[in-house]
Design an enzyme around this catalytic site. Structure first.
Site, PDB file in Angstrom:
ATOM      1  N   SER A 149       0.826  -1.320   0.165  1.00 24.59           N
ATOM      2  CA  SER A 149      -0.047  -0.057   0.038  1.00 24.59           C
ATOM      3  C   SER A 149       0.941   1.320   0.022  1.00 24.59           C
ATOM      4  CB  SER A 149      -0.890   0.014   1.144  1.00 24.59           C
ATOM      5  OG  SER A 149      -2.009   0.852   1.002  1.00 24.59           O
ATOM      6  N   ASP A 244     -10.046  -3.829  -5.071  1.00 29.01           N
ATOM      7  CA  ASP A 244      -9.297  -2.684  -4.365  1.00 29.01           C
ATOM      8  C   ASP A 244      -9.236  -1.351  -5.071  1.00 29.01           C
ATOM      9  OD1 ASP A 244      -7.398  -1.140  -2.902  1.00 29.01           O
ATOM     10  OD2 ASP A 244      -5.689  -2.584  -3.466  1.00 29.01           O
ATOM     11  N   HIS A 274      -8.219  -5.163  -0.884  1.00 22.87           N
ATOM     12  CA  HIS A 274      -6.684  -4.363  -0.487  1.00 22.87           C
ATOM     13  C   HIS A 274      -6.234  -5.219   0.926  1.00 22.87           C
ATOM     14  CE1 HIS A 274      -3.944  -1.136  -0.488  1.00 22.87           C
ATOM     15  NE2 HIS A 274      -4.198  -1.185   0.979  1.00 22.87           N
TER      16      HIS A 274
END
Length: 304
Positions: A149, A244, A274
């Site tokens: 991320s 995501d 995610h």
């Protein structure tokens, strides 16, 4: 449009229930971090690796995991996710242990300064300081960068800084559902902006905390997709998830790297969300995906 199966839906709902509602009911950073710290933790003992130590990387706290005991093991510099605002060495301790165990590498997890107290460029500069420290501490070893991320943002920014500042050399970059574009304009932000754990409200809140100065939103050190020249970067392994909001920017970055002549292995998991690589204990597909991701690092570094 892909929908999650019942098993995946249950994991998403559980993760959402234990995550602060950022950008809506909850905006105070102290309250957010207290909520996050109080979430339920796994009861099982941590995975044992050869050695773990907390160290000072020229002013930047790091946690070092030795996956094996052989001399000259390669190094993985890992940057944790959390939107540049949340998470820390402890939140990603299990992931880093698994990474060290699977690769046999020395994993250096970076506790970079977080926004909003320390907005851009504190995080990438801390990560670069840790990279230089690792290269000095483990001279002559192959070094990869990795992150999930926001941490994947920092990992790929490190490849740009390494190229443009004359090192230290990076052999490989592993980017897990990277957060790369403060504009948040691609279709996946609309398609997956609610209901799949990471939301559009979270991302807006993260980016506003990290980049309070609008002028930085086109700076490649904050938004790597804005970089006009991606040539000469190390080979990449890019993981994206179909559910995501960040899906399309990860796919776009993999395509941009390929167009610049950078070798890329892109793995897309249509039914995942995610953060799914951290859910290996709950989802067989997540476990298989994580094994593939770690195997790619091991091959790239000649580790283990």
């Amino acid at each position: 449009m892909t929908r999650p199966g019942p098993e995946v839906r249950a994991v998403i709902d559980l993760a959402t229930a234990h995550f602060p509602p950022l950008g809506t009911e909850m905006t105070d950073i102290g309250e957010v971090r207290a909520f996050f710290a109080a979430r339920p933790r796994a009861a099982e003992p941590p995975l044992a690796v050869a050695h773990v130590s907390d160290e000072d990387a020229d002013g930047v706290p790091v946690r070092v995991y030795h996956g094996g005991s052989h001399e000259g093991a390669p190094v993985v510099l890992f940057c944790h996710g959390g939107g540049f605002v949340l998470c820390d060495l402890d939140s990603h301790d299990g992931f880093c242990r698994a990474l060290a165990d699977a690769t046999g590498a020395v994993v250096v997890s970076v506790d970079y300064r977080r926004a909003p107290e320390h907005p851009f460029p504190a995080a990438p500069e801390d990560a670069y300081t840790a990279l230089r420290w690792a290269a000095t501490r483990y001279p002559g070893r192959r070094i990869a960068v990795a992150g999930d991320s926001a941490g994947a943002n920092l990992a790929t920014v490190l490849t740009l800084l390494s190229r443009d500042r004359g090192g230290p050399p990076i052999a490989f970059q592993a980017l897990y559902y990277p957060m790369l574009d403060p504009a948040r304009s691609r279709p996946s932000h609309r398609e997956n902006g609610q209901g799949y754990f990471l939301t559009s409200d979270h991302l807006r809140w993260y980016w506003e905390a990290y980049l309070p100065e609008p002028a930085y939103r086109a700076d490649p050190r904050a938004a790597p997709l804005a970089c006009a020249d991606l040539s000469g970067l190390p080979p990449a392994y890019v993981v994206t998830a179909g559910l995501d909001p960040l899906r399309d920017e990860g796919l776009a970055y993999a395509e941009a790297l390929t167009a610049a002549g950078v070798p890329v292995e892109a793995r897309h998991y249509a039914g995942m969300f995610h953060g799914f690589l951290s859910m290996a204990g709950a989802l067989p597909e997540a476990a298989a995906a994580r094994e593939s991701a770690f195997a790619a690092l091991r091959r790239a570094l000649g580790a283990g």
